[in-house]
Design a protein around this motif. Structure first.
Motif, PDB file in Angstrom:
ATOM      1  N   SER A 185       0.827  -1.216   0.000  1.00  0.00           N
ATOM      2  CA  SER A 185       0.000   0.000   0.000  1.00  0.00           C
ATOM      3  C   SER A 185       0.857   1.259   0.000  1.00  0.00           C
ATOM      4  N   GLY A 186       2.151   1.118   0.307  1.00  0.00           N
ATOM      5  CA  GLY A 186       3.010   2.294   0.279  1.00  0.00           C
ATOM      6  C   GLY A 186       3.155   2.980   1.618  1.00  0.00           C
ATOM      7  N   ARG A 204     -13.638   4.816  -4.105  1.00  0.00           N
ATOM      8  CA  ARG A 204     -12.754   5.281  -5.185  1.00  0.00           C
ATOM      9  C   ARG A 204     -12.842   4.285  -6.334  1.00  0.00           C
ATOM     10  N   GLN A 225      -7.059   0.229   1.939  1.00  0.00           N
ATOM     11  CA  GLN A 225      -6.627  -0.678   2.996  1.00  0.00           C
ATOM     12  C   GLN A 225      -7.594  -0.598   4.174  1.00  0.00           C
ATOM     13  N   MET A 266     -17.325  13.180  11.844  1.00  0.00           N
ATOM     14  CA  MET A 266     -18.068  13.245  10.577  1.00  0.00           C
ATOM     15  C   MET A 266     -19.251  12.282  10.599  1.00  0.00           C
ATOM     16  N   PHE A 276     -14.943  11.362   2.128  1.00  0.00           N
ATOM     17  CA  PHE A 276     -13.638  11.948   2.481  1.00  0.00           C
ATOM     18  C   PHE A 276     -12.515  11.667   1.465  1.00  0.00           C
ATOM     19  N   PRO A 277     -12.299  10.400   1.081  1.00  0.00           N
ATOM     20  CA  PRO A 277     -11.196  10.140   0.141  1.00  0.00           C
ATOM     21  C   PRO A 277     -11.418  10.834  -1.211  1.00  0.00           C
ATOM     22  N   ARG A 329     -14.823   3.432   2.439  1.00  0.00           N
ATOM     23  CA  ARG A 329     -13.902   4.498   2.034  1.00  0.00           C
ATOM     24  C   ARG A 329     -12.912   3.988   0.998  1.00  0.00           C
ATOM     25  N   ALA A 336       1.768   6.455  -0.557  1.00  0.00           N
ATOM     26  CA  ALA A 336       0.537   5.680  -0.366  1.00  0.00           C
ATOM     27  C   ALA A 336      -0.670   6.331  -1.031  1.00  0.00           C
ATOM     28  N   GLU A 337      -0.816   7.645  -0.850  1.00  0.00           N
ATOM     29  CA  GLU A 337      -2.024   8.315  -1.345  1.00  0.00           C
ATOM     30  C   GLU A 337      -2.094   8.326  -2.862  1.00  0.00           C
ATOM     31  N   TYR A 379     -13.734   8.589  11.038  1.00  0.00           N
ATOM     32  CA  TYR A 379     -13.511   9.952  11.500  1.00  0.00           C
ATOM     33  C   TYR A 379     -14.711  10.318  12.362  1.00  0.00           C
ATOM     34  N   ARG A 436     -13.194  13.676  -1.677  1.00  0.00           N
ATOM     35  CA  ARG A 436     -13.012  15.118  -1.481  1.00  0.00           C
ATOM     36  C   ARG A 436     -11.534  15.467  -1.470  1.00  0.00           C
ATOM     37  N   ASN A 437     -10.738  14.626  -0.806  1.00  0.00           N
ATOM     38  CA  ASN A 437      -9.293  14.890  -0.753  1.00  0.00           C
ATOM     39  C   ASN A 437      -8.663  14.842  -2.135  1.00  0.00           C
ATOM     40  N   ARG A 438      -9.297  14.108  -3.044  1.00  0.00           N
ATOM     41  CA  ARG A 438      -8.725  13.987  -4.385  1.00  0.00           C
ATOM     42  C   ARG A 438      -9.379  14.941  -5.373  1.00  0.00           C
ATOM     43  N   ILE A 488      -4.542   2.441  -3.650  1.00  0.00           N
ATOM     44  CA  ILE A 488      -4.744   1.201  -2.923  1.00  0.00           C
ATOM     45  C   ILE A 488      -5.708   1.520  -1.795  1.00  0.00           C
TER      46      ILE A 488
END
Lengths: 384, 287
Positions: A56-57, A156, A85, A96, A104-105, A152, A78-79, A93, A107-109, A83
């Motif tokens: 996963s890094g 993606r 995990q 939330m 969340f994932p 989560r 990792a991000e 969180y 939105r971060n992207r 991947i």
């Protein structure tokens, strides 16, 4: 989606690893095929989580490289590896809502809002979380939280693989089964590569098409559940897979044939193939040992009834030999004789298998073997 | 409930604590209550005055001013110490020899007696011989904490920040190190930024310890006496006369026992009320 290739991968948590024991992962070469459902099985501390974190890094390997579809990703963070995990303890969180957690994932992207909303609703439906979308994640039960962790990852659309690190540890037993079936279902639906880390063979064998067994920082065998059962590459696999585990007995050469304590055994190895090894071991599954009128004399030590079969502990000299006796067959009272089923014995030098593989019965009576394995699983399940 | 066996003998087990608390808290408090409703002219002669002193204190400009200064001081101190403490805790190392070094350094100010802290800063900040005072003046700042209210305030605030930020750091650090590694790993995989990690993982997980930190710092700074008393003595003028300094002046300087007792009780109730409101408000979402 991607094929994941590990080339000469080694990892140590120390800056200057010296001896063998300093390596958490000792040289792994392995390919995870695209879309496979894999289980990574091994006892605690054998390097499973290390391998997962390398993929996963979260960790950068000390040596070797990792490729996703022939693209080297060893140094990619990792991000950026796409991947997903899921960890042993559910991570949500707290402040939330379930909806915000799932979004969340994305939105971060920087995914556009309508797209996020659409994906979140889809995933929530798949995981039966639709009704709790707007409640705070903090109040959910452990399995609910673990579903969010999983969600989560799934939300993606571009994930290369989903990694599970003993995800059912904190889940109630009756929900474990449900959640595991859900995972299987999602695997079929998504077709994503899934790697499932566990130390529980029942979990591994029911989830995976292919099981990778690790021991002491090494991959000792990778194969289908049937292969692991029939031809363990290493005595550890023999012990670890199956319930009870494989009998491992000291081998000797009798009349230029493979033998045990003066008795010859039909194995896929001739004595001259031993290449001068000082000592070797024989491995035979308790399922393939039978009581007979003549053969290896043993004392009966203990009979345990597991329901469908009985497990008999017998002793010859100082060796414990376990025998699985199906229902309806008789067990001698104090003393008896054992026969090993022909060509069911594997041979090991320094723990590793030598000689040819055991002829798979699956090609002849596949159904029988499967039922034998599932039998072991049931008894493992009831024992735990 | 009726099923439960009633065992009243257990009360005897808590008796020692009840007696101890009675002697060191309840009885002294009751004498204060006693003083607050009476007038005395010495010779142990007392006259009952009812709630007169309470009315007097509540309507006195002197009390209002001291109370205003007190809230201002506590507010400034909290606004500096809490964020600063959290920031330092975030920057502290998580493993290795650095941890012990930081923890020892952080604990040092907390181990110094309060009047020594006051005395240290008194000398440190003297404009003619103190390192801080002399340096500031040499750099062209007109700084004299014995004459200028602003200098005095800045010094008292700086002293309190120096003395007590460590407490916030230690609490916040304990809260941070208790967060399982899984959270940070999951956040990395989710592509969370450093700010998101702070906002959605570290801050919520620190909520309880920060609540305690804020409560402790509120109560302590609201009751502050020794350090400003040694440093400025409440001056110049009355500009750093906080509630407890004012209270001591009234009780021991002027020997106005009745009003001083009434003020003590009001003072105590304010702290109790604010602490209770704060705690109830922050914890209302916890289950």
């Amino acid at each position: 989606m991607a094929t994941i290739k590990l080339n000469n991968l080694r990892h140590s948590y120390l800056d200057n690893p010296r001896g063998d024991e300093d390596w958490a992962l000792k040289k792994v070469d392995l390919t995870w095929e695209d879309g496979g459902a894999y289980a990574l099985l091994g006892s605690s501390g054998c390097g499973k989580t290390t391998m997962l974190n390398l993929i996963s890094g979260l960790l950068t390997p000390s040596e070797g490289s990792i490729q996703f579809d022939n693209k080297d990703v060893t140094q990619i963070r990792a991000e950026e590896r796409n991947i997903a995990q899921v960890f042993q303890f559910p991570v949500v969180y707290d402040t939330m809502t379930v909806r915000e957690n799932l979004a969340f994932p994305l939105r971060n992207r920087g995914v556009a809002k309508p797209e996020i909303d659409k994906r979140v609703v889809e995933i929530a439906q798949m995981l039966d979380l639709s009704e709790s979308l707007d409640t705070r994640a903090q109040g959910l039960t452990a399995d609910g939280k673990q579903k969010i962790s999983l969600g989560r990852g799934l939300v993606r659309s571009d994930v290369n693989a989903i990694l599970f690190d003993e995800p059912l540890t904190v889940i109630d037993p009756h929900l474990k089964w449900q959640l595991r079936s859900k995972l299987k279902e999602l695997h079929q639906q998504f077709g994503a590569t899934m790697i499932y880390v566990t130390h529980d063979q029942t979990e591994a064998l029911t989830f995976a098409d292919k099981v990778v067994v690790m021991h002491d920082g090494m991959v000792v065998q990778s194969g289908t559940p049937v292969e692991l059962f029939e031809s363990p590459e290493h005595t550890f696999v023999g012990h670890f897979i199956g319930s009870p585990g494989m009998n491992v007995l000291p081998g000797s050469v009798v009349d230029e044939r493979i033998g045990y304590c003066g008795y010859t055994v039909d194995a896929h190895l001739r004595a001259d193939q031993l290449n001068g090894a000082d000592s070797f071991e024989l491995g035979i599954r308790p399922e393939f040992v039978h009581f007979a009128d003549q053969g290896i004399p043993v004392d009966i030590v203990k009979v345990s009834n597991t329901g469908r079969v009985r497990i008999v502990d017998t002793r010859h000299d100082n060796d414990l030999i376990r025998v699985v006796v199906p229902e309806g067959e008789s067990i001698p009272a104090d003393k008896g004789y054992l026969q090993f089923e022909p060509y069911r014995t594997t041979t090991y030098v320094d723990g590793w298998r030598v000689g040819d593989k055991v002829t798979p019965i699956s090609s002849r009576t596949g159904a029988a073997t499967r039922s034998q394995i599932s039998q072991s699983q049931t008894s493992a399940g009831s024992a735990s | 409930m009726s099923q439960k066996a009633q065992n009243n003998k257990a009360w005897w087990l808590v008796m020692p604590v009840v007696i101890l608390v009675a002697f060191n808290a309840v009885i002294p408090l009751m004498t204060v209550v006693n003083y607050s409703v009476q007038e005395t002219f010495g010779d142990n002669v007392f006259f009952y005055e009812g709630l007169k002193w309470f009315g007097q204190v509540l309507h006195s400009e002197r009390f209002h001013e001291a109370l205003g200064r007190q809230f201002l001081f506590t507010g400034i101190v909290l606004l500096i110490e809490i964020p600063l403490g959290v920031a330092i805790a975030l920057a502290m190392p998580r493993k290795g020899i650095g941890v012990s070094i930081c923890l020892v350094l952080m604990s040092l100010p907390l181990l110094i007696p309060w009047n020594v802290v006051g005395a240290m800063w008194n000398i440190f900040a003297l404009p003619d011989i103190g390192l801080l005072g002399k340096t500031l003046n040499a750099m062209g700042f007109d700084y004299n904490y014995t004459r200028q209210p602003f200098s005095a305030w800045a010094t008292v605030v700086a002293m309190d920040v120096w003395h007590w930020t460590s407490l916030v750091v230690l609490l916040a650090y304990a809260g941070l190190t208790a967060i399982p590694e899984d959270y940070f790993q999951a956040a990395r995989i989710d592509g969370a930024s450093a700010w998101s990690v702070f906002r959605y993982i570290q801050l919520p997980k620190m909520k309880r310890v920060l609540t305690i930190a804020i409560l402790l710092r509120f109560m302590d700074s609201f009751m502050i006496y020794t350090e400003p008393f040694v440093l400025t003595g409440g001056g110049p003028g009355n500009t750093t006369t906080f509630l407890s300094i004012d209270l001591v002046k009234m009780a021991l300087g002027q020997f106005d026992l009745g009003p001083a007792a009434a003020m003590s009780i009001i003072y105590f109730l304010i702290i109790l009320l604010v602490s209770w409101l704060f705690y109830t408000f922050t914890m209302r979402n916890e289950n």
